[in-house]
Scaffold this motif. Structure first.
Motif, PDB file in Angstrom:
ATOM      1  N   LYS A 255     -55.005 -33.429 -85.217  1.00 46.17           N
ATOM      2  CA  LYS A 255     -54.612 -35.137 -84.140  1.00 46.17           C
ATOM      3  C   LYS A 255     -55.631 -35.732 -84.717  1.00 46.17           C
ATOM      4  N   GLY A 258     -57.095 -40.853 -79.720  1.00 38.60           N
ATOM      5  CA  GLY A 258     -57.024 -41.901 -79.037  1.00 38.60           C
ATOM      6  C   GLY A 258     -58.799 -42.486 -78.444  1.00 38.60           C
ATOM      7  N   GLY A 288     -55.636 -37.342 -76.336  1.00 37.76           N
ATOM      8  CA  GLY A 288     -54.998 -36.916 -77.386  1.00 37.76           C
ATOM      9  C   GLY A 288     -56.108 -35.790 -77.667  1.00 37.76           C
ATOM     10  N   ARG A 453     -52.013 -32.496 -74.481  1.00 33.03           N
ATOM     11  CA  ARG A 453     -53.134 -33.414 -75.822  1.00 33.03           C
ATOM     12  C   ARG A 453     -52.502 -34.079 -76.876  1.00 33.03           C
ATOM     13  N   ASP A 454     -51.100 -33.370 -77.310  1.00 35.61           N
ATOM     14  CA  ASP A 454     -49.717 -34.030 -78.075  1.00 35.61           C
ATOM     15  C   ASP A 454     -49.126 -34.941 -77.966  1.00 35.61           C
ATOM     16  N   ASN A 456     -50.895 -37.412 -75.962  1.00 41.02           N
ATOM     17  CA  ASN A 456     -51.711 -38.286 -75.962  1.00 41.02           C
ATOM     18  C   ASN A 456     -52.699 -37.972 -74.846  1.00 41.02           C
TER      19      ASN A 456
END
Ligand code: ATP
Ligand code: MG
Lengths: 507, 378
Positions: A255, A258, A288, A453-454, A456
């Motif tokens: 990922k 951000g 994220g 985290r996924d 964000n």
């Protein structure tokens, strides 16, 4: 399976009920002299209960206890100590304002011929035991000023000082650093070679494989099996314990992080003794990503987190959340900046133990709708919320009205995690979030962090377990003496190198 | 409402009740031993106390009058205790409350329906500030509330003595203040029962006459209502949640964003107000003025015992206050009746408190009787 020697501990057909709830259901535990016997089970399986019975803190509803093949009535810890049983609890029981030495000798103080406490002898004794087993402590430090890891050493010393021959260790490694764990394993070997017997409660299969000779597995209060450790694999143990296959790997897709959420600039924080413990620390955590801080206990992690969460004053430096200065704000204001945290000491900071589970779930939100309307608590909504979280986070037993105190350690942790994740924070700070959890629960917590985290959110993970940091984090910052010495991408991080840096070695 | 009442009563009806009852029995038992040792017949003494409490309507009403301020000071201590504070200052807050009530009662001339609330309010404010001061000292400077409230007790005592001798407030020639205006009095039928018509009516109704001979007043009803309010506040409001969280675990409360210092001040203010209300009720219902105090009257200190016997619950305080009031009132009567010292009652009460304070002993006794236990250690 045949074992030889003296049965030092023989708990036969032990059943323990708390009201209608059966914590131990007809469990038989036989331990021979000189062995390390592991007790393995999920959170809330009944391990601590079983050992509390042996140590005289609870009395069994039914069943018998034989110590060295003689029937014993253990009604109090004093009886247990008299029978050569020592216990180091999962949650420590030390007198905080006392020094290490005072705690160790408490109740067994050596006397001079004038009847006063023989401080010289006490100190000698303490130092000699501590050196003999490699348990280094500062005898004159106050408990309130030392780390959790240190506290545990004091507990072990305390039991040894009382002449324990049978040592019960309830999740002893949960708070130790990898190095300390290696040392503890060595200590266990020393102890058994001197004929001492050890009952070891642990969730960590690796440790059980390494240190234990035999292992008794309990699941939801029932005895599943007793096995010779060398005959089974780790994953066999795991599936016996949980009743299903478990995965040890954290499932994580790549990922791109951000914008920067948390930004820390040259932070300085003092500890209780007014010594600079966080030393010009700078750090950024992005949306994220999971930033893991790896380090050995006592390198400023606790003070750092306390400063972040508003519990400790910052001496100098700045903390920004999404560009807003949150340095030295109150815990409430920091919470309002959408920062949540899972504290290191769950019983001290995380829970109001005498509140029930439902009340604990609303610690931060009790004054907000829908839990309160114009200052009146809405008990039915609170209850609903609690039942939802209990279901979703698999808190056992499923009962909103149980006091947090009566939950097992792992389930207490689940309550906190459930609460903090449900706050929907932009930044989640997790300090030792899996301390004392079983593999099933760890799997859950890790996937909860990864989920944050996924979607964000930023996650700051502080853990003493390098394995955990390596597994879960996207970037790894190594902390040493209050400074971030280096930051690595998890993909190309080298465990040995990090371990070396944690111990103060150069990169 | 009915449901609430049921829950309110329920909080006192678990294992704790058993503990308390055993403690009370043990207290009576040890009192009996003391009586016996002093050469008195304990059965006679206790039956004297019981008839002294229930023998006449008048006695019952005196018992209730005695219990009223104790219930309120008990609630005061309970309230602070639930926030983890030990309010030794109920005594002083009681005094300050009665000063506030006596002043507002005498100096204001208002219609009854405004006057009574104003008196209550000024007692609440005066005593609330008095209690809040101790909370403030703790929050701001870390002065332990036990120390500060003990000192505030003495300041309150001398303040009252000073004011009682102040011209314009002192009743000429007496060691008391002026009586409060009749519009501030909550004694039931205070004047009417002395009037011609009243006396004539009471002559036909001997039971009621007996009951109303005493300064029976609205105070008890106020105390019950306040107990309900205290219980509701602690259990059902966000304020109560905060206060209890602080009381159980300051660290976690702070971690959860609750302002610990602010809540300590609030708690002590409310506790002060409750003790002050006891003073107000006493002034409005019984004494109608304040008088020179040679020593502490003890309502605040007795409140500690009431709170303890009532297991620090609002409902418990009502029962414990009644028990305490009854023992104190009925206990006086053994002296004239059989010559036994009425201090015996204090021994009984002391023993009850003693046993409640050492629950381990009682749990041991219970354990001997039924050989199973679930101690709450982990
Ligand atoms: N005093 C108590 N009153 C009521 N229930 C209790 C009490 N002590 C333990 N229990 C319950 O008994 C069960 C077993 O608890 P125990 O502490 O033995 O678990 P454990 O195996 O040590 O778990 P963990 O690994 O999380 O520490 C739990 O469901 C717990 O809620
Ligand atoms: Mg446990």
């Amino acid at each position: 399976m045949k074992r030889t020697g003296q049965k030092v501990v023989d708990m036969r057909n032990i059943t323990k009920k708390f009201g209608a709830f059966t914590a131990n259901d007809n469990i038989t535990l036989t331990v021979y002299k000189g062995e390390v016997h592991a007790l393995l089970g999920e959170n809330g399986a009944g391990k601590s209960t079983m050992m509390n019975i042996l140590y005289g803190l609870y009395s069994a509803t039914s069943g018998e206890i034989y110590i060295k093949e003689k029937k014993c009535n253990i009604e109090s810890p004093n009886d247990a100590i008299a029978n050569g049983i020592g216990m180091v609890h999962q949650h420590f029981m030390l007198v905080k304002p006392f020094t290490v030495m005072q705690n160790i000798i408490l109740g067994m103080e050596p006397r001079t011929k004038f009847g006063t406490i023989d401080l010289k002898k006490a100190e000698q004794d303490v130092i000699s035991i501590s050196e003999k087993y490699g348990l280094i402590v500062d005898p004159h430090a106050k408990i309130q000023d030392i780390t959790v890891g240190m506290e545990q050493r004091v507990e072990i010393l305390k039991a040894l000082y009382r002449g324990a021959e049978i040592l019960i260790l309830d999740e002893p490694t949960a708070v130790l650093t990898p190095q300390e764990i290696t040392e503890l394993m060595q200590i266990l070997k020393n102890l058994t070679s001197e004929g001492k017997t050890i009952i070891l409660i642990s969730h960590k299969l690796k440790e059980i494989k390494e240190a234990a000779d035999y292992c008794t597995i309990i699941r939801r209060g029932k005895q599943i099996d007793t096995v010779k450790v060398s005959d089974v694999t780790e994953s066999e143990l795991a599936s016996k314990m949980v009743g299903r296959e478990v995965s040890f790997k954290v499932d994580k897709k790549p990922k791109i992080p951000g914008e920067t959420m948390l930004k820390i600039e040259a932070l300085e924080v003092l500890d209780n003794r007014e010594i600079i413990t966080v030393n010009k620390l700078s750090l950024e955590v992005k949306a994220g990503e999971i930033l893991g801080i790896a380090g050995i206990d006592g390198n400023g992690q606790s003070e750092f987190v306390e400063a972040l969460t508003g519990l400790r004053k910052v001496k100098s430096g700045k903390i920004f959340m999404k560009g807003k200065d949150i340095t030295n704000k109150t815990p409430r204001e920091i919470f309002d900046h959408k920062i949540s945290s899972i504290p290191e000491d769950r019983q001290k900071y995380g829970l109001v133990l005498d509140f029930n589970v439902a009340e604990n779930f609303i610690l931060e939100n009790h004054a907000d709708e829908p839990f309160a309307k114009s200052g009146i608590l809405q008990h039915s909504r609170i209850f609903q919320h609690s039942e939802n979280l209990i279901e979703k986070f698999d808190v056992r037993p499923k009962n909103s009205f149980k006091s947090a105190r009566s939950l097992s350690g792992g389930n207490q942790q689940k309550v906190i995690i459930a609460r903090e994740v449900t706050n929907d924070p932009e930044l989640l700070i997790a300090v030792q979030p899996t301390r004392g959890l079983d593999v099933g629960a760890i799997e859950y917590v890790h996937s909860a962090l990864v989920h944050q985290r996924d979607i964000n959110k930023a996650v700051l993970l502080i853990s003493l377990e390098l394995d955990e940091v390596m597994n879960v984090a996207d970037r790894i910052a190594v902390i040493y003496e209050g400074k971030i010495v280096d930051i690595f991408d998890a993909q190309n991080a080298d465990m040995n190198q990090i371990g070396l840096m944690m111990a103060g070695g150069k990169s | 409402m009915k449901n609430l009442l049921k829950k309110f009563l329920k909080q006192f009806s678990n294992n704790v009740l058993l503990f308390t009852l055993i403690s009370i029995l043990l207290g009576l038992f040890i009192g009996a031993i003391v009586l016996l040792a002093a050469g008195f017949n304990p059965i006679l003494a206790y039956s004297t106390i019981i008839t002294g409490i229930f023998g006449k309507w008048k006695y019952i009403s005196y018992t209730i009058i005695r219990a009223t301020p104790l219930i309120l000071t008990g609630l005061s201590i309970t309230f602070a205790f639930r926030t983890g504070l030990f309010n030794i200052g109920a005594e002083g807050q009681y005094i300050v409350g009665s000063i506030g009530a006596a002043a507002a009662g005498y100096f204001f001339h208002l219609p009854m329906f405004i006057h009574i609330p104003i008196i209550i309010l000024s007692a609440l404010i005066a005593a609330g500030l008095w209690g809040g001061l101790a909370g403030f000292l703790k929050a701001k400077f870390g002065v332990h509330e036990v120390i500060s409230t003990i000192m505030l007790n003495w300041i309150a005592l001398y303040l009252q003595n000073l004011l009682v001798y102040t011209e314009g407030f002192q009743k000429p020639g007496g060691e008391t203040s002026y009586d409060i205006q009749p519009t501030g009095i909550i004694t039931l039928l205070n004047e009417w029962k002395l009037s011609e018509a009243g006396r004539a009516w009471f002559a036909d109704h001997p039971i009621l006459f007996d009951l109303f001979k005493t300064p029976v007043n609205f105070g008890f009803i106020i105390a019950i209502i306040v107990a309900l309010v205290v219980w509701f506040t602690l259990r059902h409001t966000t304020l109560g949640y905060k206060l209890r969280a602080v009381g159980f675990n300051k660290n976690a409360a702070e971690y959860g964003g609750i302002n610990v210092n602010k809540n300590m001040i609030i708690s002590m203010s409310i506790a002060g107000g409750l003790a002050g209300l006891a003073g107000a009720v006493q002034v409005m219902g019984v004494s109608h003025n304040i008088s020179l105090l040679a020593a502490m009257e003890g309502y605040g200190f007795d409140g500690i015992a009431v709170s303890l016997i009532g297991n620090n619950t609002a409902g418990g305080c009502v029962f414990a206050g009644l028990l305490f009031g009854a023992l104190k009132y009925g206990g006086q009567k053994i002296q004239p009746a059989i010559g036994a010292p009425s201090e015996i009652v204090n021994i009984v009460i002391g023993t009850i408190v003693f046993f409640i304070a050492i629950p381990k002993l009682i749990s041991l006794l219970i354990k001997i009787f039924r050989k199973k236990d679930n101690r709450n250690v982990r």
